[in-house]
Design a protein around this motif. Structure first.
Motif, PDB file in Angstrom:
ATOM      1  N   ASN A 386      41.501  48.607  38.458  1.00  0.00           N
ATOM      2  CA  ASN A 386      40.594  49.081  37.432  1.00  0.00           C
ATOM      3  C   ASN A 386      40.924  48.349  36.145  1.00  0.00           C
ATOM      4  O   ASN A 386      41.905  48.659  35.459  1.00  0.00           O
ATOM      5  N   VAL A 387      40.132  47.320  35.847  1.00  0.00           N
ATOM      6  CA  VAL A 387      40.408  46.501  34.685  1.00  0.00           C
ATOM      7  C   VAL A 387      39.737  47.115  33.468  1.00  0.00           C
ATOM      8  O   VAL A 387      38.532  47.365  33.470  1.00  0.00           O
ATOM      9  N   TYR A 443      42.951  32.281  26.037  1.00  0.00           N
ATOM     10  CA  TYR A 443      41.706  32.687  26.684  1.00  0.00           C
ATOM     11  C   TYR A 443      41.926  32.765  28.190  1.00  0.00           C
ATOM     12  O   TYR A 443      42.454  31.830  28.805  1.00  0.00           O
ATOM     13  N   ILE A 444      41.513  33.876  28.801  1.00  0.00           N
ATOM     14  CA  ILE A 444      41.621  34.046  30.242  1.00  0.00           C
ATOM     15  C   ILE A 444      40.346  33.494  30.876  1.00  0.00           C
ATOM     16  O   ILE A 444      39.286  34.122  30.817  1.00  0.00           O
ATOM     17  N   ILE A 445      40.456  32.300  31.454  1.00  0.00           N
ATOM     18  CA  ILE A 445      39.301  31.567  31.984  1.00  0.00           C
ATOM     19  C   ILE A 445      39.157  31.857  33.480  1.00  0.00           C
ATOM     20  O   ILE A 445      40.070  31.616  34.265  1.00  0.00           O
ATOM     21  N   THR A 446      38.005  32.362  33.857  1.00  0.00           N
ATOM     22  CA  THR A 446      37.768  32.680  35.272  1.00  0.00           C
ATOM     23  C   THR A 446      37.136  31.527  36.035  1.00  0.00           C
ATOM     24  O   THR A 446      37.271  31.443  37.258  1.00  0.00           O
ATOM     25  N   ASN A 447      36.440  30.637  35.308  1.00  0.00           N
ATOM     26  CA  ASN A 447      35.782  29.521  35.989  1.00  0.00           C
ATOM     27  C   ASN A 447      35.199  28.589  34.940  1.00  0.00           C
ATOM     28  O   ASN A 447      35.058  28.970  33.762  1.00  0.00           O
ATOM     29  N   LYS A 496      47.410  40.661  31.246  1.00  0.00           N
ATOM     30  CA  LYS A 496      46.025  40.854  31.647  1.00  0.00           C
ATOM     31  C   LYS A 496      45.596  39.799  32.660  1.00  0.00           C
ATOM     32  O   LYS A 496      44.809  40.071  33.567  1.00  0.00           O
ATOM     33  N   LEU A 497      46.125  38.576  32.501  1.00  0.00           N
ATOM     34  CA  LEU A 497      45.828  37.525  33.465  1.00  0.00           C
ATOM     35  C   LEU A 497      46.292  37.913  34.863  1.00  0.00           C
ATOM     36  O   LEU A 497      45.563  37.730  35.852  1.00  0.00           O
TER      37      LEU A 497
END
Length: 517
Positions: A386-387, A443-447, A496-497
């Motif tokens: 659960n983010v 920055y948490i980069i997802t793609n 968080k990553l």
């Protein structure tokens, strides 16, 4: 279509092409149950007819898409049958696809006694998009995560073939279907003739609960390695095998370009007592020619598929039980095993591998979720958490992009935090990338995408996972970056990553350090 205000920057960045993607652990399960794997090739000599000449190889033909679904909207399709007992419970299903794709079509010609290959048409399709049809259903769009794309490789042998690999978590779609024909369509690959021959295919790897099966540790690895002169080794671990009784151990592999008439390729298991690698084989796969363009389950050819080619012309899928003699190498109550993939003549691309072995009751109980007195339990180490939804803050009115938890303080000089975690420390040591117009931070980069429409579709996927994605554009590398979190507190962002990376499909998420010079 959702409109996004893009952030522009001008600082050039030199991109370094990679010639492979090292294998990394993707999923881990501790389960009373087992695994199943099905799959099929997607390139062959004929679009519909099975190809059974075991002496031929793919560079002898103008390869063409297999297409068996009688659907004009698809350019490729093949199917295979999944047969599980009705009372089992699927806890994970991973769809993998791979192919050589240096262009849509390629040809060759002779000049001065030499063979020359030439790309005739550039890539025409998005390699991350395929279609999945379940029994008695219609096609569903599936977008996978890109494991590797060799289009920009520096190694000529890799670049000329441009192999790629993708994976998608299709557990939700599969949970209602344990028996019937599975069809995968629109897997992309080069038609015609390329150096070494073109090949492609897909596989579906399923982990399921079954009370009649033993306790098992199961792990999957993703990557794409060009197995040529240098051997590739994978170290499986994180388990404790059964203290009593005989072990049951198996490995599953997916590979491209293993020619049936070229030998001297092998997989082997390391014996810590003798310090040597012991080769594996069975009735279909010789120890000196393991990768031989076949689809096998244990020591039998898997033929319940359409088309059911005996020679899959460069596509290998195998689930092989490790024999009792080699099982002794995996000593009872130990916690790891090393495998090696190598070749002396037949080069190939390894894109998937999985390992499973029976484990001890005590170790299983240690890994259980919930009550320690429960009789059965499944532990999937990779689970969707659960983010918490990030708080949006407008950082720069000129660009009007919302960046969660990022504040701009021109008076206070940025100072990196003191950390102990070695991975975080390594990240902090990396130089910060300058991107004008966005706030400094991590920055948490997802793609990242070269096409804005694809980035927007990806953002919609993230929203379905209760995330709040945002996007910025970098003109220096012409990519759209999709991120979910940002902030100046490196330790907090790193935590968080780790949470984000546990969500299925987001295991490749990374952290970008920017404007923190």
């Amino acid at each position: 279509m959702r409109k996004w205000l893009l952030i522009l920057c001008t600082l050039p960045v030199i991109a370094i092409a990679q010639d492979s993607q090292a294998f990394t652990r993707d999923k881990e399960f501790y389960v009373r149950g087992n695994t199943a794997v099905i799959g099929n090739n997607i390139l062959s000599k004929n679009a519909e007819k099975p190809f059974n000449d075991l002496e031929k190889v793919n560079d002898e033909f103008k390869m063409k898409y297999v297409d068996i679904d009688n659907d004009a909207s698809t350019w490729s399709s093949s199917s295979a049958y999944l047969n599980l007992k009705k009372d089992v419970n699927i806890v994970y299903a991973g769809l993998h696809w791979s192919g050589t794709y240096n262009g849509e079509r390629s040809g060759k010609r002779m000049k001065d006694g030499k063979v020359y290959h030439k790309m005739l048409d550039e890539r025409a399709h998005d390699i991350q998009e395929v279609l999945l049809k379940l029994p008695n259903g219609a096609y569903q769009h599936v977008r996978g995560s890109l494991v590797y794309d060799g289009e920009n490789a520096t190694n000529v042998s890799v670049k000329s073939r441009a192999p790629y690999a993708c994976v998608a978590d299709v557990t939700e779609q599969m949970q209602a279907f344990v028996d019937g024909e599975i069809t995968v369509a629109n897997v992309s690959a080069t038609q015609g003739e390329i150096i070494g021959g073109s090949s492609a295919g897909w596989l579906l790897y399923v982990v399921y609960e079954d009370d009649s099966e033993p306790l098992q540790y199961i792990t999957t690895f993703n990557g794409l390695e060009f197995v040529n002169k240098k051997a590739v080794e994978i170290d499986f671990g994180n388990f404790q095998s059964s203290e009593n009784g005989e072990l049951e151990t198996a490995v599953t592999i997916g590979a491209l370009e293993g020619d049936g008439n070229l030998g001297r390729d092998e997989i082997s298991i390391f014996d810590p007592q003798t310090k040597i690698f012991v080769t594996l084989d069975n009735e279909v796969r010789a120890s000196s020619n393991f990768f031989n363009s076949t689809i096998t389950i244990n020591d039998k050819r898997f033929t319940k598929r359409v088309p059911s080619s005996l020679n899959t012309l460069g596509f290998d899928l195998a689930k092989i039980k490790i024999p009792t003699a080699q099982n002794k190498i995996i000593a009872n109550s130990t916690g790891g095993v090393k495998m090696r993939f190598k070749t002396r003549s037949d080069r190939f691309f390894l894109f998937f591998t999985a390992f499973q072995t029976t484990i001890s009751e005590r170790y299983y109980n240690e890994k259980r979720v919930g009550s320690p007195t429960a009789e059965t339990a499944t532990v999937a180490i990779v689970k969707e958490p659960n983010v918490p939804k990030p708080k949006k803050v407008i950082v720069n009115q000129k660009v009007a992009i919302a960046v969660p938890d990022v504040t701009v303080n021109e008076e206070k000089k940025y100072e990196p935090p003191a950390v102990v975690n070695k991975d975080l420390a390594a990240l902090l040591e990396k130089p910060s990338i300058t991107i004008e117009g966005i706030a400094p931070g991590y920055y948490i980069i997802t793609n990242a995408f070269s096409n804005a429409a694809n980035a927007e579709r990806w953002m919609e996927t993230l929203q379905q996972k209760d995330l709040q994605p945002q996007m910025f554009y970098r003109p220096d590398n012409e990519l759209f970056y999709v991120f979910t979190e940002a902030g100046k507190d490196a330790a907090s962002m790193y935590d968080k990553l780790k949470v984000i990376k546990q969500i299925p499909g987001l295991e490749k998420t990374w952290m970008l350090k920017t404007n923190l010079n």
